[in-house]
Motif scaffolding. Sequence first.
Motif, PDB file in Angstrom:
ATOM      1  N   ASN A 141      38.186  43.698 -18.468  1.00  6.97           N
ATOM      2  CA  ASN A 141      38.127  44.748 -17.463  1.00  6.97           C
ATOM      3  C   ASN A 141      39.479  44.844 -16.783  1.00  6.97           C
ATOM      4  OD1 ASN A 141      38.181  43.070 -14.974  1.00  6.97           O
ATOM      5  ND2 ASN A 141      36.187  42.357 -15.701  1.00  6.97           N
ATOM      6  N   GLY A 142      39.660  45.889 -16.033  1.00  5.65           N
ATOM      7  CA  GLY A 142      40.952  46.127 -15.389  1.00  5.65           C
ATOM      8  C   GLY A 142      41.083  47.595 -15.072  1.00  5.65           C
ATOM      9  N   GLN A 143      42.308  48.091 -15.099  1.00  2.38           N
ATOM     10  CA  GLN A 143      42.500  49.505 -14.808  1.00  2.38           C
ATOM     11  C   GLN A 143      43.833  50.002 -15.344  1.00  2.38           C
ATOM     12  OE1 GLN A 143      42.135  49.827 -10.562  1.00  2.38           O
ATOM     13  NE2 GLN A 143      43.942  48.618 -10.121  1.00  2.38           N
ATOM     14  N   ILE A 144      43.823  51.281 -15.672  1.00  2.00           N
ATOM     15  CA  ILE A 144      45.071  51.980 -15.963  1.00  2.00           C
ATOM     16  C   ILE A 144      45.647  52.348 -14.610  1.00  2.00           C
ATOM     17  CG2 ILE A 144      46.143  53.931 -17.149  1.00  2.00           C
ATOM     18  CD1 ILE A 144      43.713  54.010 -19.008  1.00  2.00           C
ATOM     19  N   GLU A 145      46.653  51.609 -14.191  1.00  2.31           N
ATOM     20  CA  GLU A 145      47.088  51.704 -12.803  1.00  2.31           C
ATOM     21  C   GLU A 145      47.926  52.946 -12.510  1.00  2.31           C
ATOM     22  OE1 GLU A 145      49.080  48.086 -11.817  1.00  2.31           O
ATOM     23  OE2 GLU A 145      47.210  46.945 -11.646  1.00  2.31           O
ATOM     24  N   SER A 146      48.991  53.136 -13.284  1.00  4.91           N
ATOM     25  CA  SER A 146      49.932  54.184 -12.903  1.00  4.91           C
ATOM     26  C   SER A 146      50.772  54.610 -14.094  1.00  4.91           C
ATOM     27  CB  SER A 146      50.848  53.689 -11.781  1.00  4.91           C
ATOM     28  OG  SER A 146      51.609  52.569 -12.215  1.00  4.91           O
ATOM     29  N   GLY A 147      51.524  55.684 -13.896  1.00  4.79           N
ATOM     30  CA  GLY A 147      52.435  56.172 -14.918  1.00  4.79           C
ATOM     31  C   GLY A 147      53.699  56.705 -14.276  1.00  4.79           C
ATOM     32  N   GLN A 148      54.766  56.675 -15.039  1.00  5.79           N
ATOM     33  CA  GLN A 148      56.033  57.249 -14.603  1.00  5.79           C
ATOM     34  C   GLN A 148      56.508  58.236 -15.669  1.00  5.79           C
ATOM     35  OE1 GLN A 148      58.423  53.697 -13.903  1.00  5.79           O
ATOM     36  NE2 GLN A 148      58.048  53.853 -11.713  1.00  5.79           N
ATOM     37  N   PHE A 149      56.509  59.512 -15.312  1.00  7.59           N
ATOM     38  CA  PHE A 149      56.900  60.581 -16.226  1.00  7.59           C
ATOM     39  C   PHE A 149      57.838  61.520 -15.480  1.00  7.59           C
ATOM     40  CE2 PHE A 149      53.061  58.906 -18.031  1.00  7.59           C
ATOM     41  CZ  PHE A 149      53.243  58.994 -19.407  1.00  7.59           C
ATOM     42  N   PRO A 150      59.125  61.203 -15.453  1.00  2.24           N
ATOM     43  CA  PRO A 150      60.085  62.032 -14.712  1.00  2.24           C
ATOM     44  C   PRO A 150      60.032  63.486 -15.165  1.00  2.24           C
ATOM     45  CG  PRO A 150      61.104  59.965 -15.397  1.00  2.24           C
ATOM     46  CD  PRO A 150      59.776  60.032 -16.075  1.00  2.24           C
ATOM     47  N   GLY A 151      59.959  64.380 -14.199  1.00  2.00           N
ATOM     48  CA  GLY A 151      59.945  65.810 -14.498  1.00  2.00           C
ATOM     49  C   GLY A 151      58.566  66.390 -14.697  1.00  2.00           C
ATOM     50  N   PHE A 152      57.523  65.548 -14.692  1.00  2.00           N
ATOM     51  CA  PHE A 152      56.155  66.036 -14.909  1.00  2.00           C
ATOM     52  C   PHE A 152      55.265  65.617 -13.750  1.00  2.00           C
ATOM     53  CE2 PHE A 152      57.774  65.246 -19.304  1.00  2.00           C
ATOM     54  CZ  PHE A 152      57.913  66.582 -19.653  1.00  2.00           C
ATOM     55  N   ASP A 153      54.246  66.427 -13.472  1.00  2.66           N
ATOM     56  CA  ASP A 153      53.306  66.155 -12.391  1.00  2.66           C
ATOM     57  C   ASP A 153      51.929  66.662 -12.799  1.00  2.66           C
ATOM     58  OD1 ASP A 153      52.417  65.240  -9.982  1.00  2.66           O
ATOM     59  OD2 ASP A 153      53.595  66.602  -8.743  1.00  2.66           O
ATOM     60  N   ASP A 154      50.925  66.319 -11.989  1.00  3.26           N
ATOM     61  CA  ASP A 154      49.538  66.757 -12.226  1.00  3.26           C
ATOM     62  C   ASP A 154      49.077  66.332 -13.622  1.00  3.26           C
ATOM     63  OD1 ASP A 154      49.546  68.002  -9.708  1.00  3.26           O
ATOM     64  OD2 ASP A 154      50.381  69.839 -10.556  1.00  3.26           O
ATOM     65  N   LEU A 155      49.130  65.034 -13.883  1.00  4.11           N
ATOM     66  CA  LEU A 155      48.782  64.504 -15.202  1.00  4.11           C
ATOM     67  C   LEU A 155      47.474  63.722 -15.141  1.00  4.11           C
ATOM     68  CD1 LEU A 155      52.267  63.140 -16.390  1.00  4.11           C
ATOM     69  CD2 LEU A 155      51.340  65.459 -16.561  1.00  4.11           C
ATOM     70  N   TYR A 156      46.791  63.665 -16.282  1.00  6.10           N
ATOM     71  CA  TYR A 156      45.613  62.808 -16.441  1.00  6.10           C
ATOM     72  C   TYR A 156      45.768  62.029 -17.737  1.00  6.10           C
ATOM     73  CZ  TYR A 156      43.810  66.296 -19.766  1.00  6.10           C
ATOM     74  OH  TYR A 156      43.660  67.149 -20.829  1.00  6.10           O
ATOM     75  N   SER A 201      40.485  60.153 -17.274  1.00  5.67           N
ATOM     76  CA  SER A 201      40.694  59.936 -15.844  1.00  5.67           C
ATOM     77  C   SER A 201      40.713  61.258 -15.077  1.00  5.67           C
ATOM     78  CB  SER A 201      42.025  59.207 -15.623  1.00  5.67           C
ATOM     79  OG  SER A 201      43.118  60.109 -15.761  1.00  5.67           O
ATOM     80  N   GLN A 202      40.880  61.137 -13.784  1.00  7.17           N
ATOM     81  CA  GLN A 202      41.102  62.290 -12.924  1.00  7.17           C
ATOM     82  C   GLN A 202      42.550  62.752 -13.050  1.00  7.17           C
ATOM     83  OE1 GLN A 202      41.085  59.185 -11.997  1.00  7.17           O
ATOM     84  NE2 GLN A 202      42.657  58.818 -10.434  1.00  7.17           N
ATOM     85  N   ILE A 203      42.822  63.974 -12.616  1.00 11.62           N
ATOM     86  CA  ILE A 203      44.197  64.484 -12.533  1.00 11.62           C
ATOM     87  C   ILE A 203      44.833  63.928 -11.263  1.00 11.62           C
ATOM     88  CG2 ILE A 203      45.637  66.546 -12.305  1.00 11.62           C
ATOM     89  CD1 ILE A 203      43.496  68.089 -13.824  1.00 11.62           C
ATOM     90  N   THR A 204      46.031  63.409 -11.389  1.00  6.96           N
ATOM     91  CA  THR A 204      46.716  62.864 -10.215  1.00  6.96           C
ATOM     92  C   THR A 204      48.091  63.493 -10.067  1.00  6.96           C
ATOM     93  OG1 THR A 204      47.313  60.803  -9.082  1.00  6.96           O
ATOM     94  CG2 THR A 204      47.816  60.947 -11.422  1.00  6.96           C
ATOM     95  N   SER A 205      48.559  63.529  -8.831  1.00  3.26           N
ATOM     96  CA  SER A 205      49.860  64.117  -8.514  1.00  3.26           C
ATOM     97  C   SER A 205      50.733  63.089  -7.805  1.00  3.26           C
ATOM     98  CB  SER A 205      49.688  65.351  -7.614  1.00  3.26           C
ATOM     99  OG  SER A 205      48.841  66.313  -8.223  1.00  3.26           O
ATOM    100  N   VAL A 264      54.858  59.158  -0.698  1.00  2.00           N
ATOM    101  CA  VAL A 264      54.984  57.696  -0.640  1.00  2.00           C
ATOM    102  C   VAL A 264      55.543  57.155  -1.954  1.00  2.00           C
ATOM    103  CG1 VAL A 264      53.730  55.533  -0.323  1.00  2.00           C
ATOM    104  CG2 VAL A 264      53.082  57.559   1.003  1.00  2.00           C
ATOM    105  N   ALA A 265      55.092  57.718  -3.079  1.00  2.00           N
ATOM    106  CA  ALA A 265      55.565  57.282  -4.408  1.00  2.00           C
ATOM    107  C   ALA A 265      55.989  58.518  -5.196  1.00  2.00           C
ATOM    108  CB  ALA A 265      54.469  56.515  -5.140  1.00  2.00           C
ATOM    109  N   PRO A 266      57.170  59.061  -4.916  1.00  2.00           N
ATOM    110  CA  PRO A 266      57.573  60.340  -5.526  1.00  2.00           C
ATOM    111  C   PRO A 266      57.845  60.275  -7.020  1.00  2.00           C
ATOM    112  CG  PRO A 266      59.372  59.391  -4.252  1.00  2.00           C
ATOM    113  CD  PRO A 266      58.172  58.550  -3.972  1.00  2.00           C
ATOM    114  N   THR A 267      57.960  59.076  -7.585  1.00  2.00           N
ATOM    115  CA  THR A 267      58.229  58.967  -9.025  1.00  2.00           C
ATOM    116  C   THR A 267      57.051  58.396  -9.797  1.00  2.00           C
ATOM    117  OG1 THR A 267      59.198  56.755  -8.788  1.00  2.00           O
ATOM    118  CG2 THR A 267      60.694  58.637  -8.582  1.00  2.00           C
TER     119      THR A 267
END
Length: 218
Positions: free
Chosen positions: A27-42, A64-68, A72-75
């Motif tokens: 168990n665990g989680q897909i915590e985060s992603g870093q995709f410079p130049g892209f936003d509103d990703l799932y 997952s849900q769509i996140t922006s 606080v964490a612009p990247t």
Amino acid sequence: MATAGARPWPGAMAAAGSPSVFLLAVNGQIESGQFPGFDDLYCKFCFVYGQDWVPTAGLEEGISQITSKSDVAPTTLIWNFPIDITFKSTNPSGWPQIVVSVYGPDFFGNDVVRGYGAVHVPFTPGRHTRTIAMFVPESTSRLQKFTSWFTGRRPEFTDPRVVAQGEGREVTRVRSQGFVTISFNVVTKDMKKLGYDVSPSDMQNSSLVPVTEGIPKY
């Protein structure tokens, strides 16, 4: 003729009590992603594993849900999307991998892939964090690039599981794009009883080896 006080042979009792499979709980989680130049990703995930493995509980795939991005964490895109699955197997060959694919809108609002990636579930019990370098397939010519951009139909795999398999990957042109961070909590059961040692010292050999083979530890 057996008497009422007769006891089973000790060897038979041991054979009856020995496990025939081992268990792997993740168990665990897909915590985060870093995709410079892209936003509103799932993101989507699925598990790929060998023929000797059988899921016994949990989910093999999810979306997952769509996140922006935030001030606080612009990247960084924060998903914190949970994963939870349990496998049983008789053989560590085909150890499960998690395949992650990330999607989002392009300039015209079409949903396109922003990255594929895969990583093995950690072999050793405990908490682990993995960062996956993501990639996207590329068109083979400038004309195809323009056509795919204009129509919103970017190159993508029909089945993301191909990312974990490798067959035919050598003829696929890809480009690195982004990173995804996953946390794992891993629990194993009965692996040592079946002759496999997954202690951290053995992982320096980067493979699972039966204890009975007598391979020295380094």
